[in-house]
Every structure is written in C-alpha cells, then in structure tokens.
Design a protein around this motif. Structure first.
Motif, PDB file in Angstrom:
ATOM      1  N   LYS A 132      17.406  18.460  -2.977  1.00  0.00           N
ATOM      2  CA  LYS A 132      16.839  18.282  -3.316  1.00  0.00           C
ATOM      3  C   LYS A 132      16.166  16.942  -2.120  1.00  0.00           C
ATOM      4  CE  LYS A 132      17.968  17.066  -7.050  1.00  0.00           C
ATOM      5  NZ  LYS A 132      18.644  16.100  -8.910  1.00  0.00           N
ATOM      6  N   ALA A 133      16.950  16.500  -1.523  1.00  0.00           N
ATOM      7  CA  ALA A 133      16.257  15.231  -0.437  1.00  0.00           C
ATOM      8  C   ALA A 133      15.716  15.421   0.701  1.00  0.00           C
ATOM      9  CB  ALA A 133      17.559  14.250   0.432  1.00  0.00           C
ATOM     10  N   ARG A 134      15.998  17.097   1.196  1.00  0.00           N
ATOM     11  CA  ARG A 134      14.835  17.538   1.665  1.00  0.00           C
ATOM     12  C   ARG A 134      13.654  18.232   1.372  1.00  0.00           C
ATOM     13  NH1 ARG A 134      19.384  20.551   6.723  1.00  0.00           N
ATOM     14  NH2 ARG A 134      17.014  21.058   7.611  1.00  0.00           N
ATOM     15  N   ALA A 135      14.160  18.417   0.025  1.00  0.00           N
ATOM     16  CA  ALA A 135      12.464  18.532  -0.622  1.00  0.00           C
ATOM     17  C   ALA A 135      11.642  17.592  -0.562  1.00  0.00           C
ATOM     18  CB  ALA A 135      12.365  19.961  -2.482  1.00  0.00           C
ATOM     19  N   MET A 136      12.237  16.738  -1.156  1.00  0.00           N
ATOM     20  CA  MET A 136      11.806  14.477  -0.763  1.00  0.00           C
ATOM     21  C   MET A 136      10.968  14.720  -0.099  1.00  0.00           C
ATOM     22  SD  MET A 136      10.421  12.491  -3.734  1.00  0.00           S
ATOM     23  CE  MET A 136      11.281  12.761  -4.558  1.00  0.00           C
ATOM     24  N   ALA A 137      11.313  14.721   1.359  1.00  0.00           N
ATOM     25  CA  ALA A 137      10.806  14.710   2.414  1.00  0.00           C
ATOM     26  C   ALA A 137      10.036  15.227   3.095  1.00  0.00           C
ATOM     27  CB  ALA A 137      12.261  14.764   3.774  1.00  0.00           C
ATOM     28  N   THR A 138       9.895  16.228   2.286  1.00  0.00           N
ATOM     29  CA  THR A 138       8.749  17.363   2.645  1.00  0.00           C
ATOM     30  C   THR A 138       7.150  16.793   1.665  1.00  0.00           C
ATOM     31  OG1 THR A 138      10.450  19.092   3.172  1.00  0.00           O
ATOM     32  CG2 THR A 138       8.455  19.778   3.051  1.00  0.00           C
ATOM     33  N   LYS A 139       7.618  17.086   0.819  1.00  0.00           N
ATOM     34  CA  LYS A 139       6.798  16.681  -0.493  1.00  0.00           C
ATOM     35  C   LYS A 139       6.259  15.320   0.204  1.00  0.00           C
ATOM     36  CE  LYS A 139       5.647  15.218  -5.428  1.00  0.00           C
ATOM     37  NZ  LYS A 139       6.517  14.479  -5.994  1.00  0.00           N
ATOM     38  N   VAL A 140       7.031  14.748   1.128  1.00  0.00           N
ATOM     39  CA  VAL A 140       5.918  12.958   1.353  1.00  0.00           C
ATOM     40  C   VAL A 140       5.599  13.254   2.737  1.00  0.00           C
ATOM     41  CG1 VAL A 140       7.213  10.502   2.527  1.00  0.00           C
ATOM     42  CG2 VAL A 140       8.098  11.326   0.236  1.00  0.00           C
ATOM     43  N   SER A 141       6.004  14.004   3.434  1.00  0.00           N
ATOM     44  CA  SER A 141       5.091  14.610   4.484  1.00  0.00           C
ATOM     45  C   SER A 141       4.041  15.240   3.904  1.00  0.00           C
ATOM     46  CB  SER A 141       6.456  15.259   5.522  1.00  0.00           C
ATOM     47  OG  SER A 141       5.871  16.304   6.167  1.00  0.00           O
ATOM     48  N   GLU A 142       4.137  16.086   3.095  1.00  0.00           N
ATOM     49  CA  GLU A 142       2.521  16.915   2.918  1.00  0.00           C
ATOM     50  C   GLU A 142       1.803  15.179   2.665  1.00  0.00           C
ATOM     51  OE1 GLU A 142       3.799  19.715   0.450  1.00  0.00           O
ATOM     52  OE2 GLU A 142       4.597  21.098   1.502  1.00  0.00           O
ATOM     53  N   ALA A 143       2.271  14.661   1.923  1.00  0.00           N
ATOM     54  CA  ALA A 143       1.020  13.721   1.026  1.00  0.00           C
ATOM     55  C   ALA A 143       0.981  13.014   2.038  1.00  0.00           C
ATOM     56  CB  ALA A 143       1.893  13.232   0.460  1.00  0.00           C
ATOM     57  N   PHE A 144       1.408  12.531   3.394  1.00  0.00           N
ATOM     58  CA  PHE A 144       0.855  11.902   3.891  1.00  0.00           C
ATOM     59  C   PHE A 144       0.130  12.448   5.715  1.00  0.00           C
ATOM     60  CE2 PHE A 144       4.242   8.417   2.731  1.00  0.00           C
ATOM     61  CZ  PHE A 144       3.550   6.979   2.572  1.00  0.00           C
ATOM     62  N   LYS A 145       0.367  13.744   5.455  1.00  0.00           N
ATOM     63  CA  LYS A 145      -0.672  14.290   5.710  1.00  0.00           C
ATOM     64  C   LYS A 145      -0.811  14.199   7.496  1.00  0.00           C
ATOM     65  CE  LYS A 145      -3.896  16.122   3.284  1.00  0.00           C
ATOM     66  NZ  LYS A 145      -3.590  15.658   1.961  1.00  0.00           N
ATOM     67  N   HIS A 146       0.826  13.669   7.844  1.00  0.00           N
ATOM     68  CA  HIS A 146       0.949  13.258   8.986  1.00  0.00           C
ATOM     69  C   HIS A 146       1.834  13.792  10.177  1.00  0.00           C
ATOM     70  CE1 HIS A 146       5.496  14.008  10.110  1.00  0.00           C
ATOM     71  NE2 HIS A 146       5.401  14.431   8.498  1.00  0.00           N
ATOM     72  N   ILE A 161       1.208  -1.138  -0.307  1.00  0.00           N
ATOM     73  CA  ILE A 161       0.334   0.115  -0.025  1.00  0.00           C
ATOM     74  C   ILE A 161       0.854   1.017   0.195  1.00  0.00           C
ATOM     75  CG2 ILE A 161      -1.688   1.442   1.391  1.00  0.00           C
ATOM     76  CD1 ILE A 161      -2.994  -1.082   2.549  1.00  0.00           C
ATOM     77  N   GLN A 162       2.035   1.328   0.712  1.00  0.00           N
ATOM     78  CA  GLN A 162       3.130   2.306   0.704  1.00  0.00           C
ATOM     79  C   GLN A 162       3.541   2.675  -0.364  1.00  0.00           C
ATOM     80  OE1 GLN A 162       6.897   3.637   2.999  1.00  0.00           O
ATOM     81  NE2 GLN A 162       6.355   1.939   3.890  1.00  0.00           N
ATOM     82  N   LYS A 163       4.493   1.825  -0.926  1.00  0.00           N
ATOM     83  CA  LYS A 163       4.444   1.995  -2.566  1.00  0.00           C
ATOM     84  C   LYS A 163       3.529   2.364  -3.756  1.00  0.00           C
ATOM     85  CE  LYS A 163       8.389   0.350  -4.089  1.00  0.00           C
ATOM     86  NZ  LYS A 163       9.546   1.332  -4.047  1.00  0.00           N
ATOM     87  N   GLN A 164       2.338   1.767  -3.721  1.00  0.00           N
ATOM     88  CA  GLN A 164       1.398   2.074  -4.594  1.00  0.00           C
ATOM     89  C   GLN A 164       0.904   3.634  -4.068  1.00  0.00           C
ATOM     90  OE1 GLN A 164      -0.064   0.717  -6.729  1.00  0.00           O
ATOM     91  NE2 GLN A 164      -0.192  -1.373  -7.066  1.00  0.00           N
ATOM     92  N   PHE A 165       1.116   4.669  -2.442  1.00  0.00           N
ATOM     93  CA  PHE A 165       0.720   5.829  -2.593  1.00  0.00           C
ATOM     94  C   PHE A 165       1.160   6.509  -3.159  1.00  0.00           C
ATOM     95  CE2 PHE A 165       1.045   9.473   0.513  1.00  0.00           C
ATOM     96  CZ  PHE A 165       0.369   9.288   1.124  1.00  0.00           C
ATOM     97  N   TYR A 166       2.841   6.047  -2.780  1.00  0.00           N
ATOM     98  CA  TYR A 166       4.032   7.047  -3.613  1.00  0.00           C
ATOM     99  C   TYR A 166       3.628   6.848  -5.211  1.00  0.00           C
ATOM    100  CZ  TYR A 166       6.579   6.134   0.077  1.00  0.00           C
ATOM    101  OH  TYR A 166       7.619   5.593   1.529  1.00  0.00           O
ATOM    102  N   LYS A 167       3.255   6.039  -5.559  1.00  0.00           N
ATOM    103  CA  LYS A 167       3.057   6.025  -7.733  1.00  0.00           C
ATOM    104  C   LYS A 167       1.317   6.969  -7.320  1.00  0.00           C
ATOM    105  CE  LYS A 167       2.062   2.697 -11.004  1.00  0.00           C
ATOM    106  NZ  LYS A 167       2.129   1.065 -11.426  1.00  0.00           N
ATOM    107  N   GLU A 168       0.675   6.481  -7.116  1.00  0.00           N
ATOM    108  CA  GLU A 168      -0.533   7.528  -7.323  1.00  0.00           C
ATOM    109  C   GLU A 168      -0.242   8.969  -6.338  1.00  0.00           C
ATOM    110  OE1 GLU A 168      -3.618   5.928  -4.138  1.00  0.00           O
ATOM    111  OE2 GLU A 168      -3.774   4.063  -5.496  1.00  0.00           O
TER     112      GLU A 168
END
Length: 384
Positions: free
Chosen positions: A234-248, A109-116
């Motif tokens: 780039k890595a910190r920006a990617m981590a922020t994007k992931v955080s925003e997607a998960f809304k954790h 599910i986690q990998k599908q989340f990244y794809k979506e």
C-alpha cells in the motif's frame, strides 16, 4: 549523449552532504560536475570539478550558473525557481523541473496539491501568518493539539512543532504556516521513487523511521520496515501515485504515516536524495545517489532491491558542544562488524547539526538494530 569522460557538465545547486555523496557516483563514472553553494566550506568543494560560491536564492547567480551546464539538478529545495523556469525556457534540462519544485517548495502549496490530486493526507488549514493562526485559535476553528509547520524554510526538524496550547504559539515564526490535525499513527514510513525522462519508474523498499523526541530529527532508518507485506504494498503504491502526480524526474522521497487502522497518509515529500535512503549506500544493489544520476541523465534505472538488511544512524552534534568537530570513539565503531561511518565534511559542530551518518548491515535485522543502538551510544560528535 555521451556523459562519460567528456566535456558534458552536470550542474548541482547546493554543495552539502547530499551533493557530496552524489559526487561519489559522478567520480565513479567520470562525469564532469559544477557545484554552486553559498559557503566557501561546503562539503562538495573537495570533489566537484568546478565549485562556485554564490546565493542559491539570487536569480542572476542561479541563472548564470545554469547557463554553463548541460543538465541542472539540486540537492536542496531552497533555490530560485524563477531562474530555473527561465533556464528551462532557454533549453537547459532542469531535473526535477521548476514546476515540480514549485509544488513542493512551499508546504502550503504542497498540501493543497495532495488535496487537488486526491492523495490521502492529514486534514489541514493554511494561514498567511501567525496573526491569522491566532485568530483561528480564538474562534475555536483549531483544536489542540495540532501540528504547526512553517510553509517555507523548515529542515531537519526545524519549522515543525506540536502545539498543545495558545502559549506554544508565542515562540513560533511569524510567516505563512499550516496547521495539521495530529494523527495517531503506528509508524512513520518512507519510500523513495526514481523516475527518468523516458518514464521508467522504480520504488525502493519501504523504510521505517524512528525520530529523536526533542530534535524532531530522524535517529534511525530501518530497511525493510517491520510492517505487514500488505501495508508495504500500500505504501509503495501510494508513493507511485504521488510520483505520477508530481511528474518528477530524479528521486522523490515520500514520507508517510501508517495510521492505527493501517491506512497510509502522505506527510511530505523531498524531490532529491533523502536521509531515508542513506542505508542504500551499503545495503542496496543501486544506492540512491547513483540512482539519482541514472534518472536525471535518462539512463536505465538500477535494481532497487536490498542485498541485506540495513539501518542508518544519524550523527548529530552533541548538546552543549559548538565549535571545531571531534568524532570521539569513531575507532570503536569502525571495529564493529557491518558498520560504515560517513563523515560529511562540516568542520564546525553545533547541537543537533547533521554531521554524518553510520550504516549498519546485517542479515538479521534485529541484530542490526542492536548494533545501531551500540553505535549511537558509542560515538560522540563533540568539540575539543
């Protein structure tokens, strides 16, 4: 709400070393805590105000525990999500949320989340069981080598294997799994993102992880990572994007690959304090465990900058040793400058079991790395 020196209770699901280190911070601020763990010998037992023994995957156990606390968090992903959802529906604050955990708990599910969410990750396929995986190999839909991961239950290097041939599939577990393309990479990196309910977000510096070749466990975490500033951004920006997607809410540890052409691919995430952030206890202005408390209680987030270069060495059980633990030569590493051991409180050791970690701080990161190597050579986690 006034959290300090009151009857307010923070509940923690899981009583392992991450919870124990979180409790250092609740003790510092006199925040009342209650912990649930299946083991009577859990490391958290000595520091929690209230300790309960129980199954983290049992609905009634988790639900009844959660009804008695004001804010509920977890230090391990293997908890009953349905119970968290019911508690949220009844007004209990659960951070990170049940929705966040649902999207992370199962690696498929986690990998599908990244794809979506258009988050860069290695190409993958999800299989409901090993039989379906073998079918794909026979049909040549998968090409060797590839990375196999169990969808659930993996931790500390377990549930992950590089598959070079059909024979390598035989010992793998039967359940749902994913097969990922094996990506050549320069570095394995991680960034911890902190987010509170008010929406304040902060990232920690990028760390570099060095893995044990056999156990597939992190051996060294190096902060800051020895990479170009452009890659770090780039890595910190990617981590922020992931955080925003998960809304954790709380901490999210984002593990990434730096590819040969300096692209950043997300490997996987953990919605809790993480091994890649242990260096922060001695090296950062705000360590990750204090930051977790700040985030889930909606307090202002602390400064994530490092005061000094830091390296973390995992202490794992030596091969060939199972039984009551002995930390051989610990007095020798205590004599080294900038070295601090952290012992988790597990009384029994076994090969590659995480028993503690050691942090090394030094203004010269190269010197810190040399000391880390010396620490690794010196201390042994053995039995009597």
């Amino acid at each position: 709400m006034n959290y300090f020196s009151t009857s307010f209770t923070l509940g923690i699901l899981g009583g392992g070393q991450l919870g124990k280190m979180m409790l250092y911070e609740t003790r510092k601020w006199d925040i009342r805590t209650s912990v649930l763990d299946p083991s009577a010998e859990a490391p958290c037992r000595i520091a929690a105000d209230n300790f309960e023994q129980g199954d983290l995957m049992d609905f009634e156990t988790v639900y009844n525990f959660g009804k008695k606390v004001d804010v509920l968090t977890f230090e391990i992903e293997g908890v009953n999500v349905e119970a968290l959802e019911k508690l949220e529906g009844e007004g209990v604050k659960v951070y990170p949320s049940a929705t966040t955990l649902r999207n992370i708990q199962d690696k498929g599910i986690q990998k599908q989340f990244y794809k979506e969410h258009q988050i860069s990750t290695s190409p993958f396929k999800v299989f409901k069981d090993k039989y379906k995986l073998n079918e794909a190999i026979v049909r040549k839909e998968l090409h060797f080598p590839f990375v196999w991961k169990s969808c659930t239950g993996g931790y500390d290097g377990k549930g992950v294997s590089i598959v070079h041939s059909a024979e390598d599939v035989i010992p793998l577990s039967e359940g749902a799994c994913i097969a990922e393309k094996l990506i050549p990479f320069k570095n394995e990196l991680a960034v911890i993102v902190a987010r509170n309910p008010s929406g304040e977000v902060k990232t920690y510096p990028v760390v570099e992880m060095e893995f044990h070749p056999e156990a597939n466990q992190v051996e060294y975490v190096i902060c800051p990572a020895r990479i170009d500033e452009a890659v770090a951004k780039k890595a910190r920006a990617m981590a922020t994007k992931v955080s925003e997607a998960f809304k954790h809410v709380g901490l999210l540890a984002v593990e990434m690959f730096q590819t040969e052409d300096d692209e950043i691919l997300v490997n996987e995430v953990a919605p809790r304090p993480h091994n890649s952030g242990h260096y922060s206890i001695e090296a950062s202005y705000t360590n990750q465990f204090e930051q977790q408390i700040r985030a889930i209680l909606d307090l202002p987030l602390g400064n994530t900058d490092s005061k000094v270069g830091g390296i973390m060495v995992n202490l794992v059980g030596a091969e060939g040793h199972t039984g009551p633990v002995v930390y051989k030569n610990i007095e020798n590493i205590l004599a080294m400058e900038g070295v601090t051991p952290h012992i988790y409180g597990k009384k029994e050791t076994r090969p590659f079991r995480k028993m503690g970690h050691v942090t090394i701080v030094n203004k010269d990161l190269n010197q810190a790395r040399k000391i880390a190597e010396e620490v690794k050579k010196t201390i042994e986690v053995i039995t009597e």
